[in-house]
Design an enzyme around this catalytic site. Structure first.
Site, PDB file in Angstrom:
ATOM      1  N   LEU A 125      13.266  84.497 108.120  1.00 32.39           N
ATOM      2  CA  LEU A 125      12.461  83.221 108.140  1.00 32.39           C
ATOM      3  C   LEU A 125      12.821  82.389 109.257  1.00 32.39           C
ATOM      4  O   LEU A 125      11.642  82.242 110.045  1.00 32.39           O
ATOM      5  CB  LEU A 125      13.011  82.317 107.031  1.00 32.39           C
ATOM      6  CG  LEU A 125      12.640  80.773 106.941  1.00 32.39           C
ATOM      7  CD1 LEU A 125      11.060  80.680 106.666  1.00 32.39           C
ATOM      8  CD2 LEU A 125      13.323  80.040 105.694  1.00 32.39           C
ATOM      9  N   GLU A 127      13.282  81.571 113.184  1.00 30.30           N
ATOM     10  CA  GLU A 127      12.508  81.696 114.620  1.00 30.30           C
ATOM     11  C   GLU A 127      13.223  81.194 115.602  1.00 30.30           C
ATOM     12  O   GLU A 127      14.039  80.047 115.446  1.00 30.30           O
ATOM     13  CB  GLU A 127      11.168  81.405 114.503  1.00 30.30           C
ATOM     14  CG  GLU A 127      10.262  82.572 113.408  1.00 30.30           C
ATOM     15  CD  GLU A 127       8.869  82.311 113.472  1.00 30.30           C
ATOM     16  OE1 GLU A 127       8.416  81.650 114.448  1.00 30.30           O
ATOM     17  OE2 GLU A 127       8.107  82.681 112.870  1.00 30.30           O
ATOM     18  N   GLY A 131      14.293  76.357 113.165  1.00 33.53           N
ATOM     19  CA  GLY A 131      15.467  76.439 112.514  1.00 33.53           C
ATOM     20  C   GLY A 131      15.399  75.648 110.995  1.00 33.53           C
ATOM     21  O   GLY A 131      14.864  76.023 110.085  1.00 33.53           O
ATOM     22  N   SER A 132      15.821  74.274 111.287  1.00 37.79           N
ATOM     23  CA  SER A 132      15.837  73.305 110.130  1.00 37.79           C
ATOM     24  C   SER A 132      14.268  73.205 109.951  1.00 37.79           C
ATOM     25  O   SER A 132      13.921  72.910 108.652  1.00 37.79           O
ATOM     26  CB  SER A 132      16.513  72.007 110.726  1.00 37.79           C
ATOM     27  OG  SER A 132      17.916  72.105 110.682  1.00 37.79           O
ATOM     28  N   THR A 158      20.178  88.482 109.260  1.00 40.50           N
ATOM     29  CA  THR A 158      21.464  89.080 108.564  1.00 40.50           C
ATOM     30  C   THR A 158      20.925  90.314 107.992  1.00 40.50           C
ATOM     31  O   THR A 158      19.769  90.412 107.431  1.00 40.50           O
ATOM     32  CB  THR A 158      22.043  88.438 107.417  1.00 40.50           C
ATOM     33  OG1 THR A 158      22.298  87.150 108.122  1.00 40.50           O
ATOM     34  CG2 THR A 158      23.383  89.058 107.005  1.00 40.50           C
ATOM     35  N   ILE A 337      49.223  73.820 110.343  1.00 39.30           N
ATOM     36  CA  ILE A 337      50.426  74.333 109.850  1.00 39.30           C
ATOM     37  C   ILE A 337      51.222  75.561 110.431  1.00 39.30           C
ATOM     38  O   ILE A 337      51.969  75.558 110.679  1.00 39.30           O
ATOM     39  CB  ILE A 337      50.361  74.734 108.225  1.00 39.30           C
ATOM     40  CG1 ILE A 337      49.701  73.333 107.509  1.00 39.30           C
ATOM     41  CG2 ILE A 337      51.307  75.169 107.579  1.00 39.30           C
ATOM     42  CD1 ILE A 337      49.244  73.435 106.064  1.00 39.30           C
ATOM     43  N   GLY A 339      50.635  75.970 113.452  1.00 44.79           N
ATOM     44  CA  GLY A 339      51.064  75.759 114.866  1.00 44.79           C
ATOM     45  C   GLY A 339      50.485  76.701 115.922  1.00 44.79           C
ATOM     46  O   GLY A 339      49.321  77.038 115.705  1.00 44.79           O
ATOM     47  N   GLU A 363      21.639  78.610 106.041  1.00 41.40           N
ATOM     48  CA  GLU A 363      20.669  78.234 104.702  1.00 41.40           C
ATOM     49  C   GLU A 363      20.687  76.665 104.605  1.00 41.40           C
ATOM     50  O   GLU A 363      20.886  76.249 103.361  1.00 41.40           O
ATOM     51  CB  GLU A 363      21.406  78.970 103.486  1.00 41.40           C
ATOM     52  CG  GLU A 363      21.276  80.539 103.585  1.00 41.40           C
ATOM     53  CD  GLU A 363      21.623  81.171 102.393  1.00 41.40           C
ATOM     54  OE1 GLU A 363      20.998  80.951 101.123  1.00 41.40           O
ATOM     55  OE2 GLU A 363      21.997  82.402 102.314  1.00 41.40           O
TER      56      GLU A 363
END
Length: 382
Positions: A125, A127, A131-132, A158, A337, A339, A363
């Site tokens: 879909l 291009e 996009g959006s 994909t 966490i 580090g 998506e």
């Protein structure tokens, strides 16, 4: 409302969890660093029925429900986001569109092979310039005697090079907006269809992502998927279910980050004791776990609504929005966490962070999800 998984759902979850522990986690770092698509592991998932999860048994699928697919994707993502993206996109987009809009001849031709993983499905879909604004696509489908000629390009696809067939959205009626877009099934090897480049990415690096080119690519009338001019409408329906799978993928990445951070906090000692004993670390883990549970409830609600045949557009966007942004927060805290070690490739939390970023974009971006949610809210009170 039942918050407990059925025995069947628990068995499915446990089966794929064991598979991920033995077949995915030991190799995920290697796949990521090499940007190598794991063909053999994908084939094993096909043998387990994980590439035809929601496909009916009459076409060789497992005929499970959307909640099952969500559980499967979460478990795979716990081990490797890239592999989970393959499972999600193949089940939800590549084969999903053919199953949703295809005629019986098309289903018989493609769905059984997609269900077993004999071929993988791609869905084209997006291009370079749309996009959006997906309906602003420029790829053209011109009617000729006996079929259509496609010209244009697609990006961020994909399974673009490893897929055996690709659903391609093209404009067949210029000036008609979204109603002028149709869908076609294009097989790899078709003259005029080629992979123009492989895209190097921040995360999801072992997922196959490509740019595709269509240059006077002829496809016969039999490859028109659904009705002429209905391609974009069908695509929107496919994206609704796809958002559930991206939400589930986000859950797996966040869970991986939480589990790795918890384990590290128990092992790492500073000032003479494990850092897990410090309240600052405990608060981070508590927030991560709480948000993860909240996101899982949202994603599972959308999946169950779909399984019940009810409207779920708003709920799918809510689940995808919250889960994806939650995953980014969880992965960021996991790195904190750890580090300095969290910033290295020695630990998987940096990979979870890189993979999670896609979930806020793919998506439908977070911004698009907020637009959909708001529109659905206003629609309900209008």
């Amino acid at each position: 409302m039942n918050f407990h998984l059925s025995e069947e759902h628990q068995q499915i979850r446990d089966m794929i969890r064991d598979f991920v522990k033995s077949e995915v986690i030991p190799h995920a770092r290697e796949w990521d660093e090499a940007e190598a698509f794991p063909h053999e592991t994908v084939a094993k998932l096909g043998e387990l029925g994980m590439l035809g999860v929601v496909i009916p048994e009459q076409y060789g699928g497992s005929e499970l429900d959307m909640l099952s697919l969500s559980l499967i994707i979460e478990e795979v993502a716990r081990g490797d986001g890239s592999l989970a993206l393959t499972v999600a996109s193949h089940n939800g987009l590549g084969s999903g569109h053919i199953l949703y809009a295809g005629n019986e001849e098309q289903r018989q031709k493609y769905i059984p092979r997609l269900a077993t993983g004999e071929i993988l499905g791609a869905w084209a879909l997006t291009e370079p310039g749309s996009g959006s604004d997906a309906a602003g696509l420029l790829t053209k489908g011109e009617k000729v005697d006996g079929g259509w000629v496609l010209n244009g390009s697609k990006t961020f696809i994909t399974q673009g090079s490893v897929g055996g067939c690709c659903v391609v959205l093209a404009r067949t009626s210029p000036g008609s907006g979204a109603s002028g877009i149709s869908a076609f099934i294009v097989e790899h090897g078709t003259e005029g269809f080629r992979v123009s480049s492989h895209i190097e990415k921040l995360g999801m690096r072992s997922s196959d992502t490509c740019e595709l080119a269509f240059e006077d690519c002829f496809v016969p009338d039999s490859q028109l998927l659904g009705e002429e001019g209905h391609g974009f409408k069908d695509a929107l329906a496919i994206l609704d279910s796809g958002r559930i799978t991206i939400g589930a993928l986000s859950l797996g990445l966040a869970r991986g980050a939480l589990e790795e951070a918890s384990r590290y906090a128990l092992d790492r000692k500073q000032f003479g004791k494990p850092i897990a004993e410090f309240q600052a670390i405990q608060h981070k883990l508590a927030d991560m776990a709480t948000e993860l549970d909240a996101a899982r409830l949202l994603v599972h609600r959308a999946a169950v609504l779909k399984d019940q045949g009810k409207r779920y557009k708003r709920e799918a966007s809510m689940g995808k929005l919250f889960a994806s942004e939650m995953a980014m927060r969880a992965c960021d805290e996991a790195i904190q966490i750890h580090g300095g070690y969290g910033y290295t490739r020695e630990y998987p939390v940096e990979r979870y962070w890189r993979d999670a970023k896609l979930c806020t974009i793919g998506e439908g971006t977070s911004e698009v999800q907020r637009m959909i949610i708001a529109r659905e809210i206003l629609r309900a009170v209008a």
